[in-house]
Design an enzyme around this catalytic site. Structure first.
Site, short mmCIF file in Angstrom:
data_model
loop_
_atom_site.label_atom_id
_atom_site.label_comp_id
_atom_site.label_asym_id
_atom_site.label_seq_id
_atom_site.Cartn_x
_atom_site.Cartn_y
_atom_site.Cartn_z
N GLU A 65 0.81 -1.21 0.00
CA GLU A 65 0.00 0.00 0.00
C GLU A 65 0.85 1.26 0.00
O GLU A 65 0.50 2.26 -0.65
CB GLU A 65 -0.96 -0.01 1.19
CG GLU A 65 -2.02 -1.12 1.12
CD GLU A 65 -1.50 -2.52 1.45
OE1 GLU A 65 -0.35 -2.61 1.96
OE2 GLU A 65 -2.19 -3.51 1.21
N HIS A 134 -11.22 -5.92 8.89
CA HIS A 134 -12.01 -5.71 7.68
C HIS A 134 -13.19 -4.79 7.92
O HIS A 134 -14.10 -4.74 7.09
CB HIS A 134 -12.52 -7.04 7.12
CG HIS A 134 -11.45 -7.89 6.49
ND1 HIS A 134 -10.63 -8.69 7.22
CD2 HIS A 134 -11.07 -8.05 5.20
CE1 HIS A 134 -9.79 -9.33 6.41
NE2 HIS A 134 -10.03 -8.96 5.18
C1 LIG Z 1 -1.63 -5.11 4.36
C2 LIG Z 1 -2.67 -5.91 3.65
N1 LIG Z 1 -3.07 -5.53 2.43
C3 LIG Z 1 -4.05 -6.18 1.79
C4 LIG Z 1 -4.64 -7.27 2.37
C5 LIG Z 1 -5.79 -7.98 1.66
N2 LIG Z 1 -5.37 -9.33 1.27
C6 LIG Z 1 -5.66 -10.40 2.03
S1 LIG Z 1 -4.97 -11.78 1.45
C7 LIG Z 1 -4.30 -10.99 0.14
C8 LIG Z 1 -3.42 -11.74 -0.79
C9 LIG Z 1 -2.29 -12.37 -0.07
O1 LIG Z 1 -1.47 -13.04 -0.96
P1 LIG Z 1 -0.21 -13.84 -0.47
O2 LIG Z 1 0.64 -12.99 0.42
O3 LIG Z 1 0.45 -14.42 -1.66
O4 LIG Z 1 -0.77 -14.99 0.47
P2 LIG Z 1 -1.85 -16.11 0.08
O5 LIG Z 1 -3.19 -15.50 0.17
O6 LIG Z 1 -1.54 -16.58 -1.30
O7 LIG Z 1 -1.66 -17.15 1.11
C10 LIG Z 1 -4.65 -9.63 0.16
C11 LIG Z 1 -4.25 -8.66 -0.85
C12 LIG Z 1 -4.20 -7.64 3.65
N3 LIG Z 1 -4.72 -8.68 4.30
N4 LIG Z 1 -3.22 -6.95 4.27
#
Ligand SMILES: Cc1ncc(C[n+]2csc(CCOP(=O)(O)OP(=O)(O)O)c2C)c(N)n1
Lengths: 334, 386
Positions: A65, A134
């Site tokens: 972000e 959330h």
């Molecule tokens: C700081 C932050 N930004 C955005 C999100 C929203 N979000 C939740 S899961 C996700 C994707 C995460 O991807 P990854 O790190 O590859 O982990 P995975 O879900 O594949 O286990 C996002 C963008 C969040 N939880 N925290």
């Protein structure tokens, strides 16, 4: 005379349409954020934009972000008009350094030479059964940061009109989208979207004589419901939808309170240090001699946002609002 | 004397800062993910460990399908499944000593469960009755972390504190491929390397961050290569090979425990299910890709190895499945009971001592609940002002 074909639209669709129309009207408008491209955003607000305008205009960014907002600053410095999406309220926090140290004060630092026309869309608030992080109402942080406009729609038409105005604004706008209203519907004519609303004007959503409910965003429908319920108890409540927290429309708010003589501020955000304190102070400063009772606040409790199974006890509801209305010193009238 | 005057005696020498402080070569990951199953290395692994990993993988898969089913029955608000990633989850849990700490991300409830946490406690967050359903210190499992990558500096700090105290404790922090783009990932790795903290970072590269593929996340040769820039070793491992993940993590943890500092491990795996039950993966990926990965299933890989070598018979497979069914039935039954919630808990544990403002709000809610229990009511003094 042709009949106008009205179609239902959700707030999410209206926001998407505002983005689309802004992008079509102005080639410098760029949408960027996490999952905004191929997926169309987790709330589908940006659905179809990458397809229509290409990935350079609607970009899936890396998951960062601070990077999203920081690069938007650079893009704006070079003449673009970025619209960034923060996926959820609480996930905007990593971007606060950029927001507070740069976005909010670049105009001021450069003596007006380099304003930053950035729109930061933030889905906010609770009531959707979201797990931890959330459901935050983060508006007080933004309001407390000079240099940012803070805007939040409560209706489908305003979602369109205010977002268009936010994108057109030469100042940075934090555009707070009430998550639980994303799926709220209204009918509109898709060939002729609603008017672009000027930023900074409140509206009276419901006229009444007994007292004014001052509110915004997700709490507007709750206040309208409370006003309906209040009729059975003999109160005729006015509901003012602020639409913009910064700039604040003292005129509309004060005019309403002077008419009714009583006011309750309603929001989900915590009460202590929350927007209601500022609003109540402004109303009191301007309407003291018209007030029959102190301005009251109905707010979220001063706690970290609770888990979904307990959130209904936290969120201002009809009963809590009417309890506050009941405490507006009506005895003095009788 | 000026420079011009001393010119004859002047001999340029490069400043010491020009020498690399660390030789990058030993830090570099292998070109291809390290594998054990189906290779000669498999013969070196204790068969008991392989059987244990197998049983836990079967349980883990069943846990994932059961939790997903619970979302459909409305018993969980949401479930981010780790189906396909069980080898990482299970190996991460089994490789730790009791005194070590696990720092899971929001997708890693299985790692917590495989470590011995009661699945109901692990799922409290996702059921929605409380954020963290267990005492982190009791289990040495940090709260499941949703703001991505923010748990990583915590793991570094905890490991650092343990070392300062002279305790023989290692922290293992889990993060997704998307999370590696966050600033906190960078800061955590940098601190870890500068402090030589006994911490291991496991990146589960499952191909996607919600809809965003790795190619849009990084231009690095691999995520494991990022380690080199911090001065720590990077290891690349087949994330569906439980024996390989266990071995690589084990070596990194032993290295950290011996005072050798942190390691970054990238496990290449795949998120078979959608991001969560609320996500529609057909919007951003095709079935063919998913099918390819189903052909590299962590359970099938290990089962194949074990049966080929006569280390697992039908009886043992059946026993593992039965054990998993028992776990699932117990989980189902307990999750089908409504949790007993006290709305007054809203005010518990905000501070050590509640503020007077919170006490007032507590009184207000109690009065509201009493009024609600009494049925419909008027809200103001009777008749006033109406
Ligand atoms: C700081 C932050 N930004 C955005 C999100 C929203 N979000 C939740 S899961 C996700 C994707 C995460 O991807 P990854 O790190 O590859 O982990 P995975 O879900 O594949 O286990 C996002 C963008 C969040 N939880 N925290």
């Amino acid at each position: 005379m042709t009949t106008v074909a009205l179609k239902p639209a959700t707030m999410a669709q209206a926001l998407g349409r505002a983005l689309r129309d802004s992008m079509a009207a102005d080639p410098t408008v760029h949408v960027m954020g996490e999952d905004v491209g191929t997926l169309g955003g987790v709330f589908r607000v940006t659905d179809g934009l990458a397809k229509e305008f290409g990935e350079d205009r609607c970009t899936d960014t890396p998951l960062a972000e601070a990077g999203i907002l920081g690069t938007a600053v650079g893009m704006a410095m070079y003449g673009l008009r970025p619209v960034v999406e923060m996926q959820f309220d609480a996930f905007a926090y990593p971007a606060f350094e950029q927001l507070i140290s740069h976005v909010a004060r670049m105009r001021n630092r450069t003596r007006g030479a380099m304003p930053l026309p950035i729109t930061i869309r933030v889905p906010y608030g609770g009531g959707i059964g979201g797990v931890e992080h959330h459901s935050d109402s983060s508006e007080a942080y933004y309001m407390a940061t000079p240099g940012l406009h803070v805007v939040t729609p409560a209706t489908v038409a305003d979602a369109y009109g205010l977002l268009r105005a936010a994108i057109a604004s030469d100042d940075p706008v934090v555009f707070l989208e009430p998550k639980r209203l994303y799926w709220s519907k209204d009918s509109w004519n898709p060939d002729e979207p609603p008017a672009v609303e000027p930023i900074g004007r409140a509206v009276v959503r419901r006229s009444g004589r007994s007292a004014t409910l001052i509110t915004y965003g997700p709490s507007v429908p709750v206040c309208l419901e409370a006003a309906e319920a209040a009729r059975a108890e003999g109160w005729d409540l006015e509901v003012v939808d602020l639409r913009s927290l910064v700039p604040f429309d003292d005129e509309t708010v004060s005019a309403s309170v002077r008419r009714t003589g009583r006011a309750v501020v309603v929001h989900e955000s915590g009460g202590f240090g929350g927007p209601g304190g500022e609003i109540a102070a402004r109303v009191t400063e301007r309407c003291f001699h018209y007030l029959e009772a102190p301005v009251l606040r109905v707010a979220g409790f001063d706690i970290p946002y609770p888990p979904p199974m307990l959130e209904r006890h936290h969120l201002p509801g009809v009963d809590r609002i009417l309890d506050a209305v009941g405490r507006l010193q009506w005895e003095a009238d009788s | 004397m000026t420079v011009m005057e001393q010119r004859g005696a002047y001999r340029p020498t490069p400043p010491p800062a020009w020498q690399p402080r660390t030789d990058p070569a030993p830090l570099l990951p292998d070109a291809l993910p390290y594998r054990v199953l189906g290779t000669e290395a498999a013969a070196q692994v204790d068969p008991g460990l392989l059987r244990r990993l197998y049983a836990e993988l079967v349980r883990g898969r069943r846990y994932n399908t059961q939790a997903t089913a619970l979302t459909k029955q409305g018993r969980l608000a949401v479930y981010p499944s780790s189906t396909g990633q069980e080898a990482c989850e299970v190996a991460a849990a089994l490789v730790l000593e009791d005194r070590d700490w696990l720092f899971p991300s929001y997708r890693d409830t299985l790692a917590a469960v495989a470590r011995g946490l009661d699945p109901v406690q692990a799922l409290t967050l996702l059921r929605g009755d409380w954020h963290t359903g267990y005492d982190p210190r009791e289990h040495r499992i940090a709260p499941l972390c949703t703001p991505l990558a923010t748990q990583l500096p915590h793991a570094v700090g905890l490991a650092h504190a343990a070392r300062l105290k002279g305790d023989d404790v290692v922290a293992l922090a889990l993060v997704g491929d998307g999370g590696t783009s966050e600033g906190d990932f960078h800061e955590a790795l940098n601190f870890a390397a500068v402090w030589q903290a006994p911490v291991v970072f496991l990146v589960q590269n499952n191909g996607f961050a919600i809809s965003v593929p790795l190619a849009k996340q990084t231009a690095a040769p691999s995520l494991a290569h990022k380690a080199v820039g911090y001065g720590m070793p990077g290891r690349l491992v087949d994330g569906n090979d439980a024996a390989a993940v266990h071995q690589v993590l084990g070596e990194a943890i032993a290295h950290a425990r011996a005072g050798g500092g942190p390691t970054l491990v990238e496990a290449v795996t795949y998120r078979i299910d959608a991001h969560t039950n609320a996500d529609d993966a057909t919007r951003y990926r095709g079935d063919a890709e998913v099918e390819t990965w189903r052909g590299h299933d962590p359970i099938a890989l290990l089962e194949h190895e074990l049966t080929e070598r006569g280390l697992l018979d039908d009886e043992a497979i059946r026993a593992a499945r039965e054990d998993a069914e028992t776990m699932a039935a117990d989980l189902r039954e307990r999750m089908n009971q409504d949790p007993v919630l006290d709305p007054m808990d809203l005010f518990a544990h905000v501070y050590a001592q509640p503020t007077t403002q919170l006490l007032e709000q507590e009184t207000q809610l109690r009065a509201e609940l009493d009024a609600e229990a009494d049925g419909p009511h008027h809200h103001g003094p009777e008749g006033a002002g109406r």
